[in-house]
Design a protein around this motif. Structure first.
Motif, mmCIF file in Angstrom:
data_model
loop_
_atom_site.group_PDB
_atom_site.id
_atom_site.type_symbol
_atom_site.label_atom_id
_atom_site.label_comp_id
_atom_site.label_asym_id
_atom_site.label_seq_id
_atom_site.Cartn_x
_atom_site.Cartn_y
_atom_site.Cartn_z
ATOM 1 N N GLU A 85 0.819 -1.210 0.000
ATOM 2 C CA GLU A 85 0.000 0.000 0.000
ATOM 3 C C GLU A 85 0.855 1.263 0.000
ATOM 4 N N ARG B 9 2.022 1.722 -3.606
ATOM 5 C CA ARG B 9 0.950 2.310 -4.411
ATOM 6 C C ARG B 9 0.799 3.798 -4.096
ATOM 7 N N TRP B 10 0.904 4.133 -2.809
ATOM 8 C CA TRP B 10 0.807 5.538 -2.423
ATOM 9 C C TRP B 10 1.903 6.360 -3.107
#
Length: 311
Positions: free
Chosen positions: A295, A298-299
């Protein structure tokens, strides 16, 4: 800013100064320095004459530094007497005095002076003396030593979680190959070449982490490196996780690296990287030190896209 000719001049000057102090190939030179240009110069000067370099960061206490340096028996110490970190001026003269008391093999000390020291370091040479050797002809004619492939280049250390930190000796030839591979992996290019004009490489690190060595290796490729000395969020009491990103924007950084925890903290703080102007030139984000959570990756990609950057 420091340009290539001045970098070369300072390296030669410091190398000549170290030779005048009797530092020979194979001698260990210990450094207690932050991530500043003087540290880059000192490291390159040491390895250019065959001395073995080893550095600890000034955020480390006396015991931690002594545990490392005492094992390698340094002949010389290059140290800073104070730093400014996390919004605070920090005297380090007491630490340097304590280190010298615990390191009996040190014959010479060169001090990078700061306005933050509470006391002078006696019987020492100033950094300005080392970088201002008077024989301009000798400095201009200086050439690094030709050394065997296996000659030691520097010493880094294990974390010390199981007993004393273990010194790890790296060889010159092996490191040149490893750093070349790292440069290819990061797609580093010469800042003055047509294909990579303006390339600027930043990897946030203290001098106590091997990523400092990796960032310095950008010079092997002719890459301009942008080094940051200080807290990555400006201050621990009032963190601002945009500090490094604004630094990257201001200095036109193209490759931006840091530890995985840094990117995780930026995400948790809700930092909107896309709202920071001037990051369009960032084409690559790098992460290491610990696993990067999916995550967070992706950020990072989304933030670069929002900033109009990335490849």
């Amino acid at each position: 800013e420091m340009y290539w000719p001045e970098l070369q001049r300072q390296i030669a000057s410091v190398a000549i100064a170290l030779r005048e102090l009797g530092v020979e190939p194979g001698d260990r030179v210990a450094a207690y320095l932050p991530n500043i240009p003087e540290t880059i110069v000192a490291m390159l000067a040491c390895i250019s004459i065959g001395a073995v370099w080893s550095v600890c960061a000034p955020d480390m206490g006396v015991a931690a530094v002594v545990d490392r340096f005492k094992q390698i028996e340094p002949k010389a110490l290059i140290a800073v007497d104070g730093v400014f970190y996390g919004g605070k001026a920090l005297d380090r003269s007491g630490v340097v005095h304590a280190l010298l008391a615990e390191l009996p093999t040190v014959q010479h000390r060169i001090i990078v002076r700061s306005p933050y020291a509470a006391a002078p370091i006696d019987n020492s040479y100033d950094w300005q003396w080392a970088t201002a050797q008077q024989d301009a002809q000798a400095v201009a004619a200086f050439e690094p030593e030709w050394l065997p492939f296996e000659h030691p280049i520097w010493i880094v250390y294990s974390s010390g979680t199981t007993g004393l930190p273990k010194p790890i000796v790296h060889g010159t030839g092996g490191i040149l190959l490893a750093l070349h591979v790292a440069g290819l992996h990061n797609d580093l290019g010469a800042s003055y070449s047509d294909n990579n004009r303006g390339e600027r490489f930043h990897w946030y690190s203290s001098t106590g982490w091997v990523m400092w060595n990796i960032q310095a290796s950008g010079l092997l490729f002719g890459t301009t490196i942008t080094i940051f000395d200080g807290h990555p969020a400006g201050s621990s009491s009032q963190p601002d996780w945009g500090v490094l990103w604004r630094f990257a924007a201001r200095h036109h950084t193209t490759i931006f690296g840091a530890g995985a925890a840094y990117f995780s903290n930026c995400m948790k703080a809700g930092l909107e990287v896309g709202a920071i102007p001037g990051l369009q030139q960032v084409r690559t984000l790098g992460s290491t030190g610990s696993p990067l959570a999916p995550e967070v990756q992706r950020w990072g990609s989304e933030q670069l896209a929002a900033a109009g950057a990335g490849d």
